[in-house]
Design a protein around this motif. Structure first.
Motif, PDB file in Angstrom:
ATOM      1  N   UNK A 167     -15.812 -15.630  23.123  1.00  9.36           N
ATOM      2  CA  UNK A 167     -15.586 -15.539  24.568  1.00  9.36           C
ATOM      3  C   UNK A 167     -14.251 -14.878  24.915  1.00  9.36           C
ATOM      4  N   UNK A 168     -13.312 -14.895  23.992  1.00  9.34           N
ATOM      5  CA  UNK A 168     -11.999 -14.311  24.272  1.00  9.34           C
ATOM      6  C   UNK A 168     -12.025 -12.780  24.253  1.00  9.34           C
ATOM      7  N   UNK A 169     -12.998 -12.196  23.570  1.00 12.86           N
ATOM      8  CA  UNK A 169     -13.077 -10.743  23.461  1.00 12.86           C
ATOM      9  C   UNK A 169     -13.855 -10.157  24.639  1.00 12.86           C
ATOM     10  N   UNK A 170     -13.326  -9.091  25.215  1.00 11.77           N
ATOM     11  CA  UNK A 170     -13.972  -8.480  26.381  1.00 11.77           C
ATOM     12  C   UNK A 170     -15.378  -8.004  26.052  1.00 11.77           C
ATOM     13  N   UNK A 171     -15.541  -7.388  24.897  1.00 14.28           N
ATOM     14  CA  UNK A 171     -16.839  -6.814  24.546  1.00 14.28           C
ATOM     15  C   UNK A 171     -17.900  -7.869  24.271  1.00 14.28           C
ATOM     16  N   UNK A 172     -17.487  -9.080  23.925  1.00 16.22           N
ATOM     17  CA  UNK A 172     -18.468 -10.124  23.563  1.00 16.22           C
ATOM     18  C   UNK A 172     -18.392 -11.337  24.489  1.00 16.22           C
ATOM     19  N   UNK A 173     -17.665 -11.210  25.590  1.00 14.99           N
ATOM     20  CA  UNK A 173     -17.468 -12.366  26.473  1.00 14.99           C
ATOM     21  C   UNK A 173     -18.782 -12.917  27.006  1.00 14.99           C
ATOM     22  N   UNK A 174     -19.779 -12.054  27.149  1.00 11.22           N
ATOM     23  CA  UNK A 174     -21.069 -12.498  27.688  1.00 11.22           C
ATOM     24  C   UNK A 174     -22.187 -12.454  26.647  1.00 11.22           C
ATOM     25  N   UNK A 175     -21.828 -12.375  25.381  1.00 10.95           N
ATOM     26  CA  UNK A 175     -22.832 -12.414  24.319  1.00 10.95           C
ATOM     27  C   UNK A 175     -23.480 -13.802  24.272  1.00 10.95           C
ATOM     28  N   UNK A 176     -24.820 -13.895  24.396  1.00 10.22           N
ATOM     29  CA  UNK A 176     -25.480 -15.207  24.392  1.00 10.22           C
ATOM     30  C   UNK A 176     -25.249 -15.957  23.070  1.00 10.22           C
ATOM     31  N   UNK A 177     -24.822 -17.201  23.192  1.00 12.83           N
ATOM     32  CA  UNK A 177     -24.574 -18.051  22.018  1.00 12.83           C
ATOM     33  C   UNK A 177     -25.336 -19.357  22.195  1.00 12.83           C
ATOM     34  N   UNK A 178     -26.148 -19.691  21.180  1.00 13.75           N
ATOM     35  CA  UNK A 178     -26.872 -20.966  21.142  1.00 13.75           C
ATOM     36  C   UNK A 178     -26.276 -21.787  20.011  1.00 13.75           C
ATOM     37  N   UNK A 179     -25.712 -22.952  20.375  1.00 16.61           N
ATOM     38  CA  UNK A 179     -25.128 -23.834  19.366  1.00 16.61           C
ATOM     39  C   UNK A 179     -26.210 -24.757  18.827  1.00 16.61           C
ATOM     40  N   UNK A 180     -26.227 -24.874  17.520  1.00 15.03           N
ATOM     41  CA  UNK A 180     -27.188 -25.765  16.854  1.00 15.03           C
ATOM     42  C   UNK A 180     -26.446 -27.049  16.500  1.00 15.03           C
ATOM     43  N   UNK A 181     -26.771 -28.134  17.213  1.00 16.67           N
ATOM     44  CA  UNK A 181     -26.060 -29.409  17.046  1.00 16.67           C
ATOM     45  C   UNK A 181     -26.895 -30.373  16.214  1.00 16.67           C
ATOM     46  N   UNK A 182     -26.182 -31.251  15.532  1.00 17.43           N
ATOM     47  CA  UNK A 182     -26.869 -32.225  14.677  1.00 17.43           C
ATOM     48  C   UNK A 182     -27.249 -33.465  15.443  1.00 17.43           C
ATOM     49  N   UNK A 183     -26.480 -33.773  16.461  1.00 13.39           N
ATOM     50  CA  UNK A 183     -26.770 -35.017  17.159  1.00 13.39           C
ATOM     51  C   UNK A 183     -26.029 -35.075  18.481  1.00 13.39           C
ATOM     52  N   UNK A 184     -26.494 -35.919  19.326  1.00 13.99           N
ATOM     53  CA  UNK A 184     -25.798 -36.508  20.453  1.00 13.99           C
ATOM     54  C   UNK A 184     -25.242 -35.604  21.535  1.00 13.99           C
ATOM     55  N   UNK A 185     -24.985 -36.301  22.655  1.00 13.08           N
ATOM     56  CA  UNK A 185     -24.496 -35.637  23.845  1.00 13.08           C
ATOM     57  C   UNK A 185     -23.069 -35.135  23.690  1.00 13.08           C
ATOM     58  N   UNK A 186     -22.281 -35.831  22.839  1.00 11.74           N
ATOM     59  CA  UNK A 186     -20.887 -35.450  22.685  1.00 11.74           C
ATOM     60  C   UNK A 186     -20.762 -34.022  22.146  1.00 11.74           C
ATOM     61  N   UNK A 187     -21.546 -33.686  21.123  1.00 11.95           N
ATOM     62  CA  UNK A 187     -21.508 -32.339  20.576  1.00 11.95           C
ATOM     63  C   UNK A 187     -22.021 -31.309  21.589  1.00 11.95           C
ATOM     64  N   UNK A 188     -23.011 -31.704  22.380  1.00 10.90           N
ATOM     65  CA  UNK A 188     -23.541 -30.788  23.395  1.00 10.90           C
ATOM     66  C   UNK A 188     -22.477 -30.467  24.439  1.00 10.90           C
ATOM     67  N   UNK A 189     -21.725 -31.480  24.876  1.00 10.48           N
ATOM     68  CA  UNK A 189     -20.671 -31.268  25.857  1.00 10.48           C
ATOM     69  C   UNK A 189     -19.592 -30.356  25.284  1.00 10.48           C
ATOM     70  N   UNK A 190     -19.194 -30.632  24.035  1.00 11.27           N
ATOM     71  CA  UNK A 190     -18.168 -29.803  23.400  1.00 11.27           C
ATOM     72  C   UNK A 190     -18.661 -28.361  23.215  1.00 11.27           C
ATOM     73  N   UNK A 191     -19.974 -28.226  22.920  1.00  9.25           N
ATOM     74  CA  UNK A 191     -20.547 -26.886  22.766  1.00  9.25           C
ATOM     75  C   UNK A 191     -20.469 -26.108  24.076  1.00  9.25           C
ATOM     76  N   UNK A 192     -20.797 -26.769  25.185  1.00  8.54           N
ATOM     77  CA  UNK A 192     -20.722 -26.116  26.490  1.00  8.54           C
ATOM     78  C   UNK A 192     -19.278 -25.799  26.850  1.00  8.54           C
ATOM     79  N   UNK A 193     -18.367 -26.720  26.526  1.00  4.86           N
ATOM     80  CA  UNK A 193     -16.951 -26.481  26.802  1.00  4.86           C
ATOM     81  C   UNK A 193     -16.409 -25.294  26.009  1.00  4.86           C
TER      82      UNK A 193
END
Length: 376
Positions: A72-98
């Motif tokens: 996200x810090x790079x201009x050329x890739x700031x909007x590159x779609x990223x899907x995080x693959x989490x092992x468990x729970x809402x906590x990891x999902x929140x951190x992934x979105x953050x």
């Protein structure tokens, strides 16, 4: 970009997970690239055209959160779609979105859910690429437009300068060709026409400035139109005095005849004006002198104000003939009169002693043109 052309980067340090995702995506037409660490993933994103990233969180070295933040810090890739693959729970999902993730999947990965999310984000990426391409095209078009406008403004400025002494069609030709070499100093034989108004000095002394300006405006407009029509080169307007020459910068074989035809047309045009001036109490008439000879021609002046001038005794001769002419008389040298040929109607006006010339000058009065032999 279609789904078949979408490139998905799968980032996971566990080979079985990579093979599973690859097995799901490849049959659907996705081009799958793989990376076993965060560092390897960032290098791949930097060097390859990636459309979407499937990013595991827990990896050696830098984890998925940090990889996502750097993307996200790079201009050329700031909007590159990223899907995080989490092992468990809402906590990891929140951190992934953050960290900047667009979406997330929970292990074990559901095939239908994976395909749906990848297809959705791939479609968004295609929209982004389209917008980016169109923005680039628009910027290029704007730049081209600015360049064209700048070129056109420059051409208009050049046209404005050239129109001061050239016929419009010739000025346009020179601007289109980009050739201004004719402006450099050179020597050529020309035919010079000089004319002024008889009685103008007395008129100017006895009249209000607004009246004088009104007469000059009508006079200049009438003669200027004829100069352009006969494609003469205007050197200058100086009050009621006017000088035009032919055969430079554009050569013409019929310079003497053209100069005489223009002079006759000028006399006719100004006679019409003089009738109206006479009704206002102004006694004005036209005198014209024509001479042929060699002159040095070229651009004179300074930055921001240049003229195209002819220097030589031929210009003085035309001026002296004009001064010696009677009201409404067109006085030409023998050379001009003879070169114009049998189309000209006139008579021998004898030899004139002219100021500044050591020998008498043989002159002819031009009465008009043989209407049966020359087109109007």
């Amino acid at each position: 970009m279609t789904a078949e052309r979408s490139t998905v980067l799968v980032v996971d340090d566990q080979a079985p997970n990579v093979r599973l995702l690859e097995a799901i995506l490849t049959p659907r037409g996705y081009d799958v690239r793989t990376a076993a660490s965060g560092e390897e993933a960032l290098r791949a994103i930097e060097t390859e055209a990636i459309d979407l990233v499937l990013l595991d969180i827990v990896m050696p070295g830098i984890d998925g959160y940090e990889v996502c933040r750097r993307i996200r810090e790079q201009v050329d890739t700031a909007y590159l779609p990223v899907v995080m693959v989490t092992a468990s729970g809402d906590e990891q999902k929140v951190k992934a979105l953050e960290a900047g993730a667009d979406d997330f999947l929970t292990k074990p990965v559901n095939q239908s859910e994976l395909l749906a999310r990848v297809a959705s984000l791939a479609r968004i990426k295609r929209y982004q690429d389209t917008i980016k391409r169109q923005a680039g095209e628009l910027a290029a078009w704007n730049q081209e437009l600015e360049s064209r406008v700048e070129t056109q403004v420059s051409q208009l400025q050049r046209m404005g300068r050239l129109r001061r002494f050239l016929a419009p069609q010739l000025a346009e030709l020179i601007v289109d060709s980009g050739d201004e070499s004719f402006l450099t100093s050179h020597r050529r034989e020309i035919v010079v026409v000089f004319c002024d108004l008889r009685g103008f000095t007395a008129f100017a002394e006895a009249s209000e400035p607004e009246e004088v300006m009104g007469v000059l405006t009508e006079y200049h407009q009438a003669l200027g139109d004829l100069i352009f029509r006969f494609e003469g080169t205007l050197e200058r307007f100086a009050g009621d005095g006017l000088m035009v020459f032919f055969n430079d910068p554009v050569r013409c074989d019929d310079g003497p005849l053209r100069a005489i035809r223009m002079s006759v047309a000028m006399r006719t045009r100004v006679r019409g004006l003089a009738e109206a001036w006479g009704r206002q109490g102004h006694d004005l008439a036209l005198g014209i002198g024509l001479a042929q000879g060699y002159a040095t021609l070229g651009k004179i002046g300074f930055d921001g104000r240049n003229d195209y001038a002819a220097i030589g005794s031929v210009t003085n001769l035309a001026s002296r003939l004009c001064a010696d002419a009677e009201p409404w008389q067109i006085l030409a040298t023998e050379r001009v009169y003879s070169a114009a040929g049998g189309l000209v109607v006139g008579e021998d006006a004898g030899y004139r002693e002219l100021r500044g010339f050591s020998r008498p000058v043989h002159t002819f009065t031009v009465r008009g043109l043989d209407s049966s032999r020359v087109a109007s």
